[in-house]
Design a protein around this motif. Structure first.
Motif, PDB file in Angstrom:
ATOM      1  N   SER A 293     -28.484 -11.589 -18.589  1.00  0.00           N
ATOM      2  CA  SER A 293     -26.705 -11.226 -18.452  1.00  0.00           C
ATOM      3  C   SER A 293     -26.245 -11.688 -18.045  1.00  0.00           C
ATOM      4  O   SER A 293     -24.464 -11.520 -18.492  1.00  0.00           O
ATOM      5  CB  SER A 293     -27.228  -9.991 -17.114  1.00  0.00           C
ATOM      6  OG  SER A 293     -27.432 -10.834 -16.140  1.00  0.00           O
ATOM      7  N   MET A 294     -25.812 -13.300 -17.679  1.00  0.00           N
ATOM      8  CA  MET A 294     -25.342 -13.833 -17.096  1.00  0.00           C
ATOM      9  C   MET A 294     -24.608 -14.408 -18.485  1.00  0.00           C
ATOM     10  O   MET A 294     -23.409 -14.517 -18.570  1.00  0.00           O
ATOM     11  CB  MET A 294     -25.406 -15.200 -16.280  1.00  0.00           C
ATOM     12  CG  MET A 294     -25.944 -15.321 -15.095  1.00  0.00           C
ATOM     13  SD  MET A 294     -26.102 -15.923 -13.890  1.00  0.00           S
ATOM     14  CE  MET A 294     -26.744 -15.939 -12.597  1.00  0.00           C
ATOM     15  N   MET A 295     -25.342 -14.477 -19.459  1.00  0.00           N
ATOM     16  CA  MET A 295     -24.351 -14.739 -20.566  1.00  0.00           C
ATOM     17  C   MET A 295     -23.695 -13.714 -21.977  1.00  0.00           C
ATOM     18  O   MET A 295     -22.931 -13.742 -22.246  1.00  0.00           O
ATOM     19  CB  MET A 295     -25.297 -15.197 -21.222  1.00  0.00           C
ATOM     20  CG  MET A 295     -26.239 -16.424 -21.388  1.00  0.00           C
ATOM     21  SD  MET A 295     -25.322 -18.482 -21.475  1.00  0.00           S
ATOM     22  CE  MET A 295     -24.852 -18.650 -22.953  1.00  0.00           C
ATOM     23  N   ASP A 296     -24.688 -12.673 -21.282  1.00  0.00           N
ATOM     24  CA  ASP A 296     -23.562 -11.429 -21.868  1.00  0.00           C
ATOM     25  C   ASP A 296     -22.871 -11.257 -21.642  1.00  0.00           C
ATOM     26  O   ASP A 296     -20.972 -10.959 -21.855  1.00  0.00           O
ATOM     27  CB  ASP A 296     -24.206  -9.580 -21.101  1.00  0.00           C
ATOM     28  CG  ASP A 296     -25.836  -9.818 -22.558  1.00  0.00           C
ATOM     29  OD1 ASP A 296     -25.875 -10.241 -23.180  1.00  0.00           O
ATOM     30  OD2 ASP A 296     -26.339  -8.549 -21.980  1.00  0.00           O
ATOM     31  N   GLY A 297     -22.034 -11.533 -19.786  1.00  0.00           N
ATOM     32  CA  GLY A 297     -21.016 -11.597 -19.593  1.00  0.00           C
ATOM     33  C   GLY A 297     -20.269 -12.670 -20.000  1.00  0.00           C
ATOM     34  O   GLY A 297     -18.912 -12.633 -19.933  1.00  0.00           O
ATOM     35  N   LEU A 298     -20.571 -13.749 -19.928  1.00  0.00           N
ATOM     36  CA  LEU A 298     -20.033 -15.266 -20.966  1.00  0.00           C
ATOM     37  C   LEU A 298     -19.057 -14.864 -22.111  1.00  0.00           C
ATOM     38  O   LEU A 298     -17.840 -14.425 -22.169  1.00  0.00           O
ATOM     39  CB  LEU A 298     -21.435 -16.532 -21.064  1.00  0.00           C
ATOM     40  CG  LEU A 298     -19.921 -17.076 -21.351  1.00  0.00           C
ATOM     41  CD1 LEU A 298     -19.551 -18.275 -20.177  1.00  0.00           C
ATOM     42  CD2 LEU A 298     -21.334 -18.057 -22.438  1.00  0.00           C
ATOM     43  N   PHE A 299     -19.693 -14.140 -22.794  1.00  0.00           N
ATOM     44  CA  PHE A 299     -19.063 -13.954 -24.350  1.00  0.00           C
ATOM     45  C   PHE A 299     -18.653 -12.491 -24.338  1.00  0.00           C
ATOM     46  O   PHE A 299     -17.259 -12.210 -24.909  1.00  0.00           O
ATOM     47  CB  PHE A 299     -20.695 -12.732 -25.404  1.00  0.00           C
ATOM     48  CG  PHE A 299     -21.568 -13.847 -25.602  1.00  0.00           C
ATOM     49  CD1 PHE A 299     -21.603 -15.182 -25.682  1.00  0.00           C
ATOM     50  CD2 PHE A 299     -23.094 -13.799 -25.305  1.00  0.00           C
ATOM     51  CE1 PHE A 299     -22.311 -16.250 -25.771  1.00  0.00           C
ATOM     52  CE2 PHE A 299     -23.943 -14.471 -25.513  1.00  0.00           C
ATOM     53  CZ  PHE A 299     -22.844 -16.086 -26.331  1.00  0.00           C
ATOM     54  N   LYS A 300     -18.445 -11.112 -23.146  1.00  0.00           N
ATOM     55  CA  LYS A 300     -17.501 -10.784 -23.148  1.00  0.00           C
ATOM     56  C   LYS A 300     -16.042 -11.321 -21.905  1.00  0.00           C
ATOM     57  O   LYS A 300     -15.410 -10.937 -22.212  1.00  0.00           O
ATOM     58  CB  LYS A 300     -17.932  -9.190 -21.668  1.00  0.00           C
ATOM     59  CG  LYS A 300     -17.167  -8.131 -21.036  1.00  0.00           C
ATOM     60  CD  LYS A 300     -16.809  -7.079 -22.702  1.00  0.00           C
ATOM     61  CE  LYS A 300     -15.573  -6.528 -22.228  1.00  0.00           C
ATOM     62  NZ  LYS A 300     -15.204  -5.389 -23.190  1.00  0.00           N
ATOM     63  N   LEU A 301     -16.386 -12.094 -20.639  1.00  0.00           N
ATOM     64  CA  LEU A 301     -15.636 -12.829 -20.798  1.00  0.00           C
ATOM     65  C   LEU A 301     -14.392 -13.660 -22.351  1.00  0.00           C
ATOM     66  O   LEU A 301     -13.100 -13.274 -22.117  1.00  0.00           O
ATOM     67  CB  LEU A 301     -15.751 -14.203 -19.794  1.00  0.00           C
ATOM     68  CG  LEU A 301     -14.820 -15.281 -19.656  1.00  0.00           C
ATOM     69  CD1 LEU A 301     -14.075 -14.096 -18.873  1.00  0.00           C
ATOM     70  CD2 LEU A 301     -15.461 -16.556 -18.826  1.00  0.00           C
TER      71      LEU A 301
END
Length: 518
Positions: A293-301
């Protein structure tokens, strides 16, 4: 003195969050506001006549008003809050600016809905004030709270950068323009060919330096794969598969990943003493269950910043690259991916630039500063983390502080990356261009005045430059036999002039560089 704002909330909810750089306290006897030194940190002292209510919800207002939104605090608070009391506090003044921010943050960070009807009217307000934070230009309107969510990221991962006076100055800086401006001072001898050859050398140096930071000595094949990855930055969309592909290029065969890691991970050293084994743990990556989930957030950022385009490119690169290294998504290769991502994001944002700036070489020379900036995040995390090692010597995390990983402040990291870029320009890129310029000017002189094969020209120039612009008595007869006495004298005079001119203009010692590279 009584704690106020975040200091109050930290104590009230027993959050045990490390204190902020400036803590807020109220002194009943003080008649004015002031900032005082308090050991290694600072305290903002509020005068006694100001009214601050002794309840956590009013103190949330105080915290935001005096120190801005600190997402990791609110994420921790909302795990402990009395929801009924909090709801009643918001309902009492639902159109209050600070109440709307608190209301929005609760629902955004927790994914839960408070028992409050949607607002029917009120002017929209921004979540993050432009004067104090870097934020998205437009953001998304939340009709329920009438708050514009201009946060850079998502609840999965949302770092912040504060607009301090130092950061505001960096906002206007362009590292590529700085690099070109410094190189242009060389004059008419500067050529596209020289820049190109310098860049090729620096690609290799970047590859070597990035592995040396990890204290590794990879084989030639792995070095070449990492070099290819660096040369091809910006060619692929940044997503899960592309970052796995990069990881596969730069690690040993046995560490190649097909997905994110499946266990906890730490960075540290093993200490063997009198037959006993102990682990000196420097940092523990995010819990494995949160990595995806954190990496998904990183890519969305990354996507948000690409579309928005208002956050400076190097700020963008800092957020993505340091986000990756703190999450630590793989069993191996995280540090090199971190430095790769700086170049990759810069290329995505500014594709017209044809070369990279060798930041890894600068970091390698400033390892202590690198460690210090990493510690602004790692030390608070390690202070809060409850971990142990099981019988198989695997690390086990006993508490969940995911908010410390999801909502970091990267203000200090931006300053560090700019400093390293400036160092890389001055100490690596410029120096290599200077050395090649001197070498090419001398080579042209020889070609214009003598008939020698390239290997002999290179040998002659190495001898002359390494010796500061002249040939030693021991080697003189040998060089005179190739060039003749008159041409050698002129060559020495030209070499001395060029070497001294470069030293005077740029404080670059090409003699020392030549000796280092020989």
């Amino acid at each position: 003195m009584k704690p106020a704002g975040y200091a109050y909330l930290n104590l009230h909810y027993d959050l045990r969050l490390p204190k902020l750089g400036v803590e807020v306290y109220q002194n009943p006897d003080a008649d004015r506001e002031e900032v005082i030194q308090y050991g290694a940190s600072k305290r903002k002292i509020l005068p006694g006549h100001l009214k601050y209510e002794d309840n956590p919800y009013s103190q949330m207002h105080t915290a935001i008003k005096l120190q801005g939104i600190r997402l990791h605090f609110f994420a921790a608070i909302y795990k402990k809050i009395n929801v009924a009391e909090f709801t009643a506090f918001i309902v009492d003044k639902p159109t209050s600016q600070y109440n709307r921010v608190l209301w929005f943050l609760y629902e955004w960070l927790t994914g839960k809905r408070l028992d409050i009807p949607d607002l029917k009217s009120a002017n929209y307000i921004k979540l993050f004030e432009d004067d104090f934070y870097y934020a998205l230009q437009d953001g998304q309107k939340n009709k329920r709270t009438r708050v514009i969510n201009n946060a850079l990221g998502t609840p999965d991962f949302c770092p912040t950068i504060r607009k301090t006076s130092e950061i505001n100055e960096l906002d206007e800086a362009d590292v590529y323009k700085t690099a070109f401006a410094k190189m242009q001072r060389i004059g008419e001898q500067l050529s596209v060919d020289v820049i190109g050859r310098s860049v090729n050398y620096l690609y290799t140096k970047e590859t070597k330096s990035s592995t040396e930071i990890e204290k590794e000595k990879p084989n030639r094949q792995r070095m070449q794969r990492f070099l290819n990855a660096i040369k091809n930055v910006g060619l692929y969309e940044l997503n899960k598969q592309s970052i796995i592909n990069v990881q596969n290029q730069i690690v040993d065969e046995k560490f190649k990943a097909t997905d994110y890691r499946e266990s906890e991970i730490y960075v540290g050293t093993t200490i063997q003493r009198f037959g006993n084994r102990d682990e000196d743990v420097h940092y523990v990556g995010a819990k494995q269950e949160h990595v995806a989930s954190m990496m998904d957030g990183l890519f969305k950022l990354h996507e948000n910043l690409m579309i928005d385009g208002s956050v400076p490119p190097l700020f963008h690169a800092t957020l993505i690259s340091f986000g990756e290294v703190y999450i630590h998504p793989f069993d191996d290769g995280n540090g090199r991916i971190h430095r790769y991502l700086i170049h990759d994001v810069m290329k995505h944002r500014e594709p017209e630039h044809k070369f990279i700036i060798p930041i890894s070489a600068a970091i390698l020379k400033n390892q202590r500063k690198y460690d210090q900036v990493l510690e602004t995040i790692s030390v608070p995390i390690m202070a809060m983390l409850d971990y142990e090692f099981d019988d198989s010597n695997r690390i086990v995390i006993n508490n969940d502080i995911d908010y410390m990983y999801r909502f970091p402040d990267y203000t200090e990291h931006v300053k560090f990356v700019y400093e390293m870029m400036d160092t890389a320009i001055s100490e690596d890129l410029l120096k290599e261009v200077c050395l090649l310029t001197v070498f090419d000017c001398l080579k042209k002189f020889i070609n214009d005045n003598a008939d020698l094969p390239n290997n002999q020209i290179d040998m002659v120039l190495s001898i002359i430059i390494e010796n500061g612009g002249e040939v030693s008595n021991r080697k003189r007869k040998r060089i005179e036999a190739l060039l003749g006495e008159d041409i050698l004298n002129q060559l020495e005079e030209l070499a001395s002039h060029l070497i001294n001119d470069i030293r005077d203009k740029f404080e670059v010692d090409v003699v020392a560089m030549m000796n280092e590279e020989s």
